[in-house]
Design an enzyme around this catalytic site. Structure first.
Site, PDB file in Angstrom:
ATOM      1  N   CYS A 157      48.364  52.313  35.480  1.00 11.17           N
ATOM      2  CA  CYS A 157      48.705  53.861  36.390  1.00 11.17           C
ATOM      3  C   CYS A 157      50.427  53.635  36.052  1.00 11.17           C
ATOM      4  O   CYS A 157      51.058  53.113  36.208  1.00 11.17           O
ATOM      5  CB  CYS A 157      48.931  53.120  37.662  1.00 11.17           C
ATOM      6  SG  CYS A 157      49.452  54.352  39.120  1.00 11.17           S
TER       7      CYS A 157
ATOM      8  N   CYS B  48      45.055  58.395  41.611  1.00 16.30           N
ATOM      9  CA  CYS B  48      44.969  56.856  42.170  1.00 16.30           C
ATOM     10  C   CYS B  48      43.491  56.466  41.044  1.00 16.30           C
ATOM     11  O   CYS B  48      42.424  56.817  41.499  1.00 16.30           O
ATOM     12  CB  CYS B  48      45.249  56.962  43.593  1.00 16.30           C
ATOM     13  SG  CYS B  48      44.683  55.086  43.508  1.00 16.30           S
TER      14      CYS B  48
ATOM     15  N   GLN C 193      33.745  47.279  54.028  1.00  9.45           N
ATOM     16  CA  GLN C 193      33.829  47.492  53.102  1.00  9.45           C
ATOM     17  C   GLN C 193      34.179  47.942  52.227  1.00  9.45           C
ATOM     18  O   GLN C 193      33.776  49.803  51.838  1.00  9.45           O
ATOM     19  CB  GLN C 193      33.093  46.276  52.284  1.00  9.45           C
ATOM     20  CG  GLN C 193      32.326  44.799  53.385  1.00  9.45           C
ATOM     21  CD  GLN C 193      33.224  44.457  53.252  1.00  9.45           C
ATOM     22  OE1 GLN C 193      34.688  43.783  52.953  1.00  9.45           O
ATOM     23  NE2 GLN C 193      33.284  42.228  53.748  1.00  9.45           N
TER      24      GLN C 193
ATOM     25  N   ASP D 288      32.426  36.084  58.279  1.00  5.95           N
ATOM     26  CA  ASP D 288      33.094  37.175  57.711  1.00  5.95           C
ATOM     27  C   ASP D 288      34.733  37.629  58.793  1.00  5.95           C
ATOM     28  O   ASP D 288      34.260  39.066  59.110  1.00  5.95           O
ATOM     29  CB  ASP D 288      32.215  37.978  57.650  1.00  5.95           C
ATOM     30  CG  ASP D 288      32.914  39.748  56.482  1.00  5.95           C
ATOM     31  OD1 ASP D 288      33.899  39.174  55.878  1.00  5.95           O
ATOM     32  OD2 ASP D 288      31.949  39.927  56.216  1.00  5.95           O
TER      33      ASP D 288
ATOM     34  N   CYS E 139      38.162  36.639  53.493  1.00  8.11           N
ATOM     35  CA  CYS E 139      39.072  37.755  52.072  1.00  8.11           C
ATOM     36  C   CYS E 139      40.275  36.762  52.409  1.00  8.11           C
ATOM     37  O   CYS E 139      41.211  38.291  52.030  1.00  8.11           O
ATOM     38  CB  CYS E 139      39.442  38.864  53.232  1.00  8.11           C
ATOM     39  SG  CYS E 139      39.637  39.409  54.580  1.00  8.11           S
TER      40      CYS E 139
END
Ligand SMILES: C[S@@+](CC[C@H](N)C(=O)[O-])C[C@H]1O[C@@H](n2cnc3c(N)ncnc32)[C@H](O)[C@@H]1O
Length: 456
Positions: free
Chosen positions: A72, A159, A283, A381, A408
């Protein structure tokens, strides 16, 4: 010690969990942005604090074989990705190490088996959701991503981790803003109208939702904007105006007005269909989500006889994956709209063995337990802050055979594991899954079993 502006030669011997290289000068830790373990660099000290210093690379003396050119062009400035200077394989190894370190250091789990990170075959354009801030640049309205550690907006084109439709939606809204001189939001004064452009894409259905976040419930020339979006985004299913007139960093407000099409879009994961709305969690990497959920279900080891709790269930995605293989599933989630969607998702997928409750897991689960509702398998979760202690205490009393922890944030995961393993559970193995390629974010699943000594 080192002093500001000093140039030093440094061997990079480790990496922080944020992906910075770490070296030591006379025992003093020095963090170097963009350096990889094993490298030797000449670096300039730019900041000295009590326990560590920060340095910038001036020259590479020895480069890592894992070093690559970031794909990038905005990599150095953008706050999105932080690992593009490494090969993808190296980022996967790095993420495994982050999990291993956290489980050992915070969780006290030195011997737990941490598997190799499950990565993507093609780790590009993987995100199904983009959130672009809109603001005023030097030459007029701009939209893109915030620069690293700042709220300056960089106008990023193409992106590499977003779906191309997200960039198209952002560009079209910006064009509309410029054409009709629509005021953009100013974070400092709280004035202006348009704050963010958010896109959501059903990767497996192709359906697209564009959400324009504004401070007021009206945008000028909205039909012209809708027509333009419809022309350039063939499967546009929904345009939403989201009202957020609060100060601060929260992107979406609570009120949504559907400007075009439906209030929600649909996506499918495996053989199941899910309704996606502007506010509910879904998600962001659908390819890896299937891998993550299948691993969670594998760890749950369902035979069709089990009662399952799916805590922090969002729109019921894991609940419905589990419901295909369990006797009964109870989902718990704090966002009411998500639970409404979970119920509709269950009906749509003809899974009648589910029940959903709105509320905090730490309040609902103790209540269910009091009423005699228990689970053989609990899947959790939670968001980044991990599980509430009251919930963990209830799980300890309830003593399910298995807990499958999807996380996460490896540090709060490790904290919660420490508590569970001190109270009658054993953490058996861990599987990192790369949900967020090229970023420092790490997702992993841990299989936790009730200790033999507690088996009834
Ligand atoms: C990481 S997401 C997981 C959602 C879902 N399992 C999935 O895979 O799509 C965490 C979810 O927990 C919900 N949440 C946050 N705090 C909660 C709490 N105290 N009790 C229940 N749900 C909560 C959030 O709204 C969010 O939907």
């Amino acid at each position: 010690m080192v002093s500001k502006n000093e140039i030093i030669e440094l061997e990079i011997t480790g990496m922080t969990h944020e992906g910075l290289g770490v070296g030591k000068k006379d025992g003093f830790a020095i963090f170097v942005q963009g350096a990889i373990d094993g490298e030797k660099v000449r670096a300039k000290i730019i900041k000295v604090l009590k326990n560590y210093a920060v340095a910038r690379i001036e020259e590479f003396l020895e480069k890592s074989s894992s070093r690559v050119e970031p794909f990038c062009p905005f990599y150095k400035r953008c706050g999105g990705c932080s690992l593009q200077h490494m090969t993808y394989e190296k980022t996967l190894a790095f993420k495994k190490q982050v999990v291993t370190d956290n489980l050992a250091r915070i969780g006290g789990l030195q011997d737990i088996k941490v598997h190799d990170t499950l990565g993507m075959k093609d780790p590009v354009n993987y995100r199904n959701k983009a959130q672009y801030p809109v603001g005023m640049g030097k030459e007029g309205p701009v939209s893109g991503f915030f620069a690293r550690r700042s709220h300056d907006i960089i106008e990023i084109k193409d992106c590499g981790i977003q779906h191309p439709f997200s960039d198209i939606a952002r560009d079209l809204v910006l064009e509309h803003i410029k054409k009709y001189n629509i005021p953009v939001y100013n974070e400092e004064t709280g004035e202006g109208l348009i704050r963010h452009v958010v896109s959501k894409i059903g990767f497996n259905t192709g359906e697209v939702m564009v959400v324009i976040v504004a401070t007021k419930p009206e945008i000028p020339q909205k039909q012209k904007l809708i027509d333009m979006l419809k022309t350039k985004i063939p499967n546009l299913k929904s345009v939403i105006l989201n009202i957020n007139n609060t100060r601060g960093n929260v992107i979406l407000g609570k009120e949504n007005i559907t400007l075009y099409g439906s209030d929600t879009i649909t996506d499918c994961l495996g053989s199941l269909f899910f309704e996606i709305s502007p506010l509910s969690f879904y998600q962001v990497n659908p390819v890896q989500t299937e891998i993550l959920y299948n691993k969670a279900i594998e760890y749950a080891g369902l035979t069709g006889e089990e009662s399952v709790f799916d805590l922090y269930c969002g729109i019921g995605t894991i609940s419905l994956f589990a419901a295909q293989k369990a006797k009964r599933v109870i989902g718990v989630e704090v966002v009411p709209e998500a639970i409404e969607a979970a119920k509709r998702n269950a009906v749509r997928n003809r899974l009648t063995n589910t029940e959903f409750y709105v509320g905090k897991a730490e309040e609902i689960v103790p209540q269910l337990y009091k009423e005699g509702k228990t689970a053989d398998v609990v899947i959790v979760d939670p968001p980044r802050k991990g599980c509430d202690e009251v919930l963990l205490k209830t799980l300890i009393d309830m003593a399910p055979k298995k807990i499958v922890y999807v996380s996460c944030n490896p540090s709060t995961l490790a904290r919660d594991l420490k508590y569970l393993t001190a109270n009658g559970f054993e953490a058996q193995e861990s599987q990192p899954v790369d949900m967020f390629p090229w970023t420092g974010h790490v997702e992993c699943i841990v299989l936790i079993k009730r200790a033999e000594s507690r088996m009834k």
